[in-house]
Design an enzyme around this catalytic site. Structure first.
Site, PDB file in Angstrom:
ATOM      1  N   CYS A  10      -3.927   4.098  -9.124  1.00 47.84           N
ATOM      2  CA  CYS A  10      -3.633   2.656  -9.004  1.00 47.84           C
ATOM      3  C   CYS A  10      -4.706   1.793  -9.660  1.00 47.84           C
ATOM      4  CB  CYS A  10      -3.519   2.299  -7.522  1.00 47.84           C
ATOM      5  SG  CYS A  10      -3.360   0.525  -7.249  1.00 47.84           S
ATOM      6  N   VAL A  50      -1.378  -0.648  -1.827  1.00 47.42           N
ATOM      7  CA  VAL A  50      -2.830  -0.489  -1.859  1.00 47.42           C
ATOM      8  C   VAL A  50      -3.345  -1.239  -3.087  1.00 47.42           C
ATOM      9  CG1 VAL A  50      -3.005   1.670  -0.600  1.00 47.42           C
ATOM     10  CG2 VAL A  50      -2.512   1.760  -3.050  1.00 47.42           C
ATOM     11  N   GLU A  62      -4.751  -7.090  -1.300  1.00 46.07           N
ATOM     12  CA  GLU A  62      -4.741  -7.858  -2.563  1.00 46.07           C
ATOM     13  C   GLU A  62      -6.063  -7.721  -3.318  1.00 46.07           C
ATOM     14  OE1 GLU A  62      -2.261  -9.035  -4.167  1.00 46.07           O
ATOM     15  OE2 GLU A  62      -0.807  -8.838  -2.565  1.00 46.07           O
ATOM     16  N   SER A  63      -5.969  -7.010  -4.437  1.00 44.18           N
ATOM     17  CA  SER A  63      -7.176  -6.662  -5.187  1.00 44.18           C
ATOM     18  C   SER A  63      -7.990  -7.877  -5.638  1.00 44.18           C
ATOM     19  CB  SER A  63      -6.802  -5.801  -6.395  1.00 44.18           C
ATOM     20  OG  SER A  63      -5.928  -6.493  -7.260  1.00 44.18           O
TER      21      SER A  63
HETATM   22  N1  LIG Z   1      -0.873  -7.503  -5.923  1.00 44.75           N
HETATM   23  C1  LIG Z   1      -1.348  -6.222  -5.440  1.00 44.75           C
HETATM   24  C2  LIG Z   1      -0.636  -5.135  -6.193  1.00 44.75           C
HETATM   25  C3  LIG Z   1      -1.004  -3.741  -5.663  1.00 44.75           C
HETATM   26  C4  LIG Z   1      -0.012  -2.690  -6.130  1.00 44.75           C
HETATM   27  O1  LIG Z   1       0.997  -2.993  -6.787  1.00 44.75           O
HETATM   28  N2  LIG Z   1      -0.330  -1.450  -5.775  1.00 44.75           N
HETATM   29  C5  LIG Z   1       0.583  -0.373  -6.075  1.00 44.75           C
HETATM   30  C6  LIG Z   1      -0.131   0.859  -6.567  1.00 44.75           C
HETATM   31  S1  LIG Z   1      -0.853   0.569  -8.152  1.00 44.75           S
HETATM   32  C7  LIG Z   1       1.342   0.019  -4.833  1.00 44.75           C
HETATM   33  O2  LIG Z   1       0.770   0.132  -3.773  1.00 44.75           O
HETATM   34  N3  LIG Z   1       2.621   0.259  -5.031  1.00 44.75           N
HETATM   35  C8  LIG Z   1       3.473   0.708  -3.994  1.00 44.75           C
HETATM   36  C9  LIG Z   1       4.739  -0.100  -4.001  1.00 44.75           C
HETATM   37  O3  LIG Z   1       4.879  -1.033  -4.785  1.00 44.75           O
HETATM   38  O4  LIG Z   1       5.594   0.191  -3.212  1.00 44.75           O
HETATM   39  C10 LIG Z   1      -2.871  -6.156  -5.619  1.00 44.75           C
HETATM   40  O5  LIG Z   1      -3.388  -6.801  -6.528  1.00 44.75           O
HETATM   41  O6  LIG Z   1      -3.543  -5.497  -4.810  1.00 44.75           O
END
Ligand SMILES: N[C@@H](CCC(=O)N[C@@H](CS)C(=O)NCC(=O)O)C(=O)O
Length: 191
Positions: A10, A50, A62-63
């Site tokens: 990720c 995550v 939220e990163s």
């Molecule tokens: N806006 C979130 C995006 C985080 C994100 O998209 N994480 C992905 C992994 S790269 C995730 O957990 N995906 C699982 C899903 O969408 O169900 C951030 O910035 O933390």
């Protein structure tokens, strides 16, 4: 002790990993299988995504917000410039990050025209980096960290080269000299 709910592949988690490494913060990792996410992750983040940072009963998803939190909580070394204009520019790059990642994900899905759209985004980075070498115009920091995970993955997994964008190539070369980014490059190489 901080806990990071994390997944190696990720790039959003990579942002948190890099900031924690730059600041020398000790933390525990709980690896989440993105193909089979545990139901309890929704209790920590209503989107089920995550990264999530946790300290005791306190959780933060939220990163982009996690990066800013770590910057405030552990101010040394500073990853936002002292200059207010540079800080605002760093935040603008982070705020508009979707403009960059949207063609990246389209390219990963093999969509028509995605390579050109991604290249246009690289050209946008090239313009900024050719001026000062850093996205905020002043120093290495959160804006660079917010973008580099996708560049590393584009190079390693999508076969993207930066020959046509020398400032981007030079920036990436300088970034991977930093142990925090080199560690992330190793994570990407092992995916
Ligand atoms: N806006 C979130 C995006 C985080 C994100 O998209 N994480 C992905 C992994 S790269 C995730 O957990 N995906 C699982 C899903 O969408 O169900 C951030 O910035 O933390």
């Amino acid at each position: 002790m901080l806990t990071l709910y994390d997944a190696p592949r990720c790039p959003y988690c990579a942002r948190a990993r890099i900031v924690l490494a730059e600041k020398g913060v000790e933390y525990e990792t709980v690896e989440i299988d993105l193909n089979d996410r545990p139901r309890w992750i929704y209790e920590k983040n209503s989107t089920g995504r995550v990264p999530v940072l946790e300290e005791g009963a306190w959780v933060l998803p939220e990163s982009a917000v996690i990066m800013e939190y770590l910057e405030e909580r552990y101010p040394d070394p500073a990853l936002l410039a002292a200059d207010a204009a540079a800080r605002a520019l760093a935040r603008l790059w982070i705020f508009r990050h979707d403009e960059f990642t949207s063609p990246y994900y389209a390219l990963r899905r093999g969509e028509d025209g995605a390579a050109q759209r991604f290249d246009e985004q690289l050209a946008r980075l090239e313009g900024a980096l050719a001026r000062s070498g850093w996205l905020d115009g002043v120093q290495y920091g959160l804006a660079d960290i917010a973008y580099v995970p996708w560049l590393l993955r584009a190079r390693e997994s999508l076969g993207v080269t930066f020959d046509a964008h020398p400032a981007v190539a030079g920036w990436l070369e300088r970034l991977v000299e930093r142990p925090a980014i080199a560690a992330e490059a190793s994570v990407v190489a092992a995916l």
